[in-house]
Design a protein around this motif. Structure first.
Motif, PDB file in Angstrom:
ATOM      1  N   ALA A  31       0.816  -1.216   0.000  1.00  0.00           N
ATOM      2  CA  ALA A  31       0.000   0.000   0.000  1.00  0.00           C
ATOM      3  C   ALA A  31       0.847   1.263   0.000  1.00  0.00           C
ATOM      4  O   ALA A  31       0.445   2.293  -0.555  1.00  0.00           O
ATOM      5  CB  ALA A  31      -0.936  -0.007   1.208  1.00  0.00           C
ATOM      6  N   ASN A  32       2.050   1.204   0.582  1.00  0.00           N
ATOM      7  CA  ASN A  32       2.904   2.397   0.642  1.00  0.00           C
ATOM      8  C   ASN A  32       3.787   2.566  -0.594  1.00  0.00           C
ATOM      9  O   ASN A  32       4.553   3.524  -0.688  1.00  0.00           O
ATOM     10  CB  ASN A  32       3.778   2.373   1.899  1.00  0.00           C
ATOM     11  CG  ASN A  32       4.825   1.261   1.876  1.00  0.00           C
ATOM     12  OD1 ASN A  32       4.843   0.421   0.970  1.00  0.00           O
ATOM     13  ND2 ASN A  32       5.694   1.240   2.874  1.00  0.00           N
ATOM     14  N   GLY A  72       6.092   2.962  -5.803  1.00  0.00           N
ATOM     15  CA  GLY A  72       6.352   4.323  -5.358  1.00  0.00           C
ATOM     16  C   GLY A  72       7.780   4.764  -5.642  1.00  0.00           C
ATOM     17  O   GLY A  72       8.726   3.998  -5.448  1.00  0.00           O
ATOM     18  N   ALA A  73       7.919   6.002  -6.108  1.00  0.00           N
ATOM     19  CA  ALA A  73       9.240   6.621  -6.270  1.00  0.00           C
ATOM     20  C   ALA A  73       9.160   8.071  -5.807  1.00  0.00           C
ATOM     21  O   ALA A  73       9.893   8.924  -6.264  1.00  0.00           O
ATOM     22  CB  ALA A  73       9.687   6.548  -7.725  1.00  0.00           C
ATOM     23  N   GLU A  74       8.242   8.325  -4.857  1.00  0.00           N
ATOM     24  CA  GLU A  74       7.890   9.694  -4.493  1.00  0.00           C
ATOM     25  C   GLU A  74       8.719  10.262  -3.352  1.00  0.00           C
ATOM     26  O   GLU A  74       8.664  11.462  -3.069  1.00  0.00           O
ATOM     27  CB  GLU A  74       6.395   9.757  -4.144  1.00  0.00           C
ATOM     28  CG  GLU A  74       6.015   9.309  -2.744  1.00  0.00           C
ATOM     29  CD  GLU A  74       6.163   7.810  -2.473  1.00  0.00           C
ATOM     30  OE1 GLU A  74       5.992   7.393  -1.312  1.00  0.00           O
ATOM     31  OE2 GLU A  74       6.438   7.052  -3.430  1.00  0.00           O
ATOM     32  N   CYS A  75       9.493   9.425  -2.669  1.00  0.00           N
ATOM     33  CA  CYS A  75      10.292   9.917  -1.541  1.00  0.00           C
ATOM     34  C   CYS A  75      11.495   8.992  -1.349  1.00  0.00           C
ATOM     35  O   CYS A  75      11.534   7.871  -1.849  1.00  0.00           O
ATOM     36  CB  CYS A  75       9.451   9.984  -0.264  1.00  0.00           C
ATOM     37  SG  CYS A  75       8.835   8.373   0.284  1.00  0.00           S
ATOM     38  N   ASP A  76      12.473   9.474  -0.599  1.00  0.00           N
ATOM     39  CA  ASP A  76      13.696   8.702  -0.413  1.00  0.00           C
ATOM     40  C   ASP A  76      13.472   7.419   0.367  1.00  0.00           C
ATOM     41  O   ASP A  76      14.277   6.480   0.265  1.00  0.00           O
ATOM     42  CB  ASP A  76      14.756   9.561   0.286  1.00  0.00           C
ATOM     43  CG  ASP A  76      15.382  10.590  -0.643  1.00  0.00           C
ATOM     44  OD1 ASP A  76      14.985  10.644  -1.830  1.00  0.00           O
ATOM     45  OD2 ASP A  76      16.267  11.352  -0.194  1.00  0.00           O
ATOM     46  N   GLN A 149      13.504  14.352  -9.131  1.00  0.00           N
ATOM     47  CA  GLN A 149      13.876  13.657  -7.899  1.00  0.00           C
ATOM     48  C   GLN A 149      13.602  12.156  -7.994  1.00  0.00           C
ATOM     49  O   GLN A 149      14.365  11.338  -7.468  1.00  0.00           O
ATOM     50  CB  GLN A 149      13.127  14.262  -6.711  1.00  0.00           C
ATOM     51  CG  GLN A 149      13.638  15.632  -6.291  1.00  0.00           C
ATOM     52  CD  GLN A 149      15.099  15.600  -5.897  1.00  0.00           C
ATOM     53  OE1 GLN A 149      15.510  14.821  -5.031  1.00  0.00           O
ATOM     54  NE2 GLN A 149      15.910  16.422  -6.545  1.00  0.00           N
ATOM     55  N   ALA A 150      12.526  11.769  -8.668  1.00  0.00           N
ATOM     56  CA  ALA A 150      12.265  10.340  -8.878  1.00  0.00           C
ATOM     57  C   ALA A 150      13.381   9.719  -9.709  1.00  0.00           C
ATOM     58  O   ALA A 150      13.781   8.568  -9.478  1.00  0.00           O
ATOM     59  CB  ALA A 150      10.911  10.148  -9.559  1.00  0.00           C
ATOM     60  N   THR A 151      13.901  10.494 -10.663  1.00  0.00           N
ATOM     61  CA  THR A 151      15.028  10.013 -11.466  1.00  0.00           C
ATOM     62  C   THR A 151      16.269   9.843 -10.606  1.00  0.00           C
ATOM     63  O   THR A 151      17.001   8.844 -10.738  1.00  0.00           O
ATOM     64  CB  THR A 151      15.303  10.999 -12.610  1.00  0.00           C
ATOM     65  OG1 THR A 151      14.131  11.109 -13.436  1.00  0.00           O
ATOM     66  CG2 THR A 151      16.480  10.538 -13.466  1.00  0.00           C
ATOM     67  N   ARG A 152      16.526  10.810  -9.727  1.00  0.00           N
ATOM     68  CA  ARG A 152      17.665  10.671  -8.808  1.00  0.00           C
ATOM     69  C   ARG A 152      17.536   9.390  -7.983  1.00  0.00           C
ATOM     70  O   ARG A 152      18.524   8.661  -7.785  1.00  0.00           O
ATOM     71  CB  ARG A 152      17.762  11.890  -7.885  1.00  0.00           C
ATOM     72  CG  ARG A 152      18.842  11.733  -6.796  1.00  0.00           C
ATOM     73  CD  ARG A 152      18.849  12.883  -5.816  1.00  0.00           C
ATOM     74  NE  ARG A 152      17.587  13.061  -5.111  1.00  0.00           N
ATOM     75  CZ  ARG A 152      17.196  12.327  -4.065  1.00  0.00           C
ATOM     76  NH1 ARG A 152      17.971  11.325  -3.619  1.00  0.00           N
ATOM     77  NH2 ARG A 152      16.049  12.570  -3.464  1.00  0.00           N
TER      78      ARG A 152
END
Length: 367
Positions: A31-32, A72-76, A149-152
């Motif tokens: 879910a996350n 998800g690729a929205e945060c570190d 940032q998602a690319t990073r």
């Protein structure tokens, strides 16, 4: 056989052969947005033959998801999960490309917990479509940065590239489309003005790659050549746009159509093959990935006489060993359908299996 030959992209990334696994929604993450063991097994199994695996789309921020249980690729905090995904693909021997996206108006408030966003407040032409709110100027800049940032994160996770999902009427396409983009500021207007957002995203990603990548790292762009809507994207619009993308010197263009030899979806009288028009327009400037109902070795080889690369979707789900069978001359053993009796053998995550078997006509399903 042409499909077994390697191919090197502009970035320096060498694909070990000319068959890619197409990106397909599988709705099988946690879910996350963290990947599950079932997903890792699914991708690793299919990475053991093809040269490259392009993942299902990964969300670039909290307003981006278009499906439940998507990557998800929205945060570190997602980087460890993304690392496991990249490693699972590469352990199979394929290059790993993370597809990143924002669904825009193709999402809904139930999924997001808030109103979906788009270029303008025009709902999609589909049942129960919600009216989105237009992104503010500040939010547009933030969204561009979120793609970067998602690319990073993809770079830090060890992927070999990213693919921008600018097809299937998602946000990048929504800004390019005269149906969904009615803006009167610098992000809307004529066809060239409507290119501004996707081209700004490409620029931001190229800067990110230059700053963070320490090995060849590819950037591809997937697009839909036309829209049925009126007003909608025309082939003339697309030819202008893909020339602008070629000017950016990205690694490849990935066409999104249902049938490789399809003509116009806007004009039944226009039977010119869309992929051929695209290849003739920019194929000498960057490689085109063809797709659409390719199943047999003969179909793939014939497609490769027109374009240098092909991606397989349904074929790779139905038979994870498609490539190995094709390469070893066992074409007659490739599964031509999804067999219910082989459910335990195919390493298809249960949510994807349920989706396939419950949607009539999507896949060829047999007992």
């Amino acid at each position: 056989m042409k499909f077994t030959q390697p191919f090197t992209l502009r970035s320096g990334l060498t694909l070990k052969n000319r068959v890619l696994m197409a990106p397909m929604t599988i709705s099988s993450s946690q879910a996350n947005g963290d990947v599950t063991e079932e997903e890792l097994m699914y991708y690793n199994r299919r990475a053991r033959g093809v040269g490259t695996v392009i993942t299902a789309c990964a969300s670039i921020n909290e307003l981006a998801p278009g499906f439940t249980h998507s990557i998800g690729a929205e945060c570190d905090e997602r980087i460890p999960s993304l690392t496991r995904l990249a490693q699972a693909i590469q352990a199979g021997g394929a290059s790993a490309i993370l597809q990143i996206f924002h669904a825009g108006r193709m999402s809904n408030a139930t999924l997001l917990g808030t109103q979906p966003v788009s270029a303008s407040n025009i709902p999609a032409l589909r049942p129960n479509a919600e009216t989105p709110r237009p992104l503010t100027l500040a939010e547009i800049e933030t969204t561009i940065a979120d793609f970067a940032q998602a690319t990073r994160r993809a770079i830090e996770a060890g992927f070999d590239g990213i693919e921008l999902h600018g097809a299937n009427t998602y946000l990048l396409q929504q800004f390019f489309s005269p149906h969904s983009n009615r803006r009167t500021d610098q992000w809307g207007g004529d066809v060239k003005a409507r290119m501004a957002f996707p081209l700004a995203v490409v620029d931001a990603i190229k800067e990110t790659i230059a700053k963070y990548a320490t090995k060849p790292f590819a950037i591809g762009y997937r697009f839909s050549p036309e829209e049925r809507e009126e007003p909608g994207i025309t082939m003339d619009d697309t030819l202008l746009f893909i020339n602008a993308l070629a000017d950016k010197e990205i690694d490849y263009l990935h066409v999104s159509i249902n049938q490789f030899h399809a003509g116009s979806m806007r004009d039944a009288q226009d039977t010119r093959v869309r992929i051929q028009l695209i290849q003739e327009a920019v194929g000498d400037r960057m490689p085109i990935i063809g797709v659409g109902g390719l199943q047999t070795v003969e179909q793939v080889e014939e497609a490769l006489t027109l374009v240098p690369l092909v991606s397989l979707g349904h074929a790779m789900i139905m038979d994870p060993e498609w490539y190995q069978k094709a390469e070893s001359g066992q074409q007659d053993k490739i599964y031509p359908a999804l067999y219910r009796s082989k459910e335990k053998e195919l390493d298809i995550p249960p949510p994807l299996w349920t989706m396939i078997t419950n949607v009539p006509g999507w896949f060829k399903v047999e007992s």
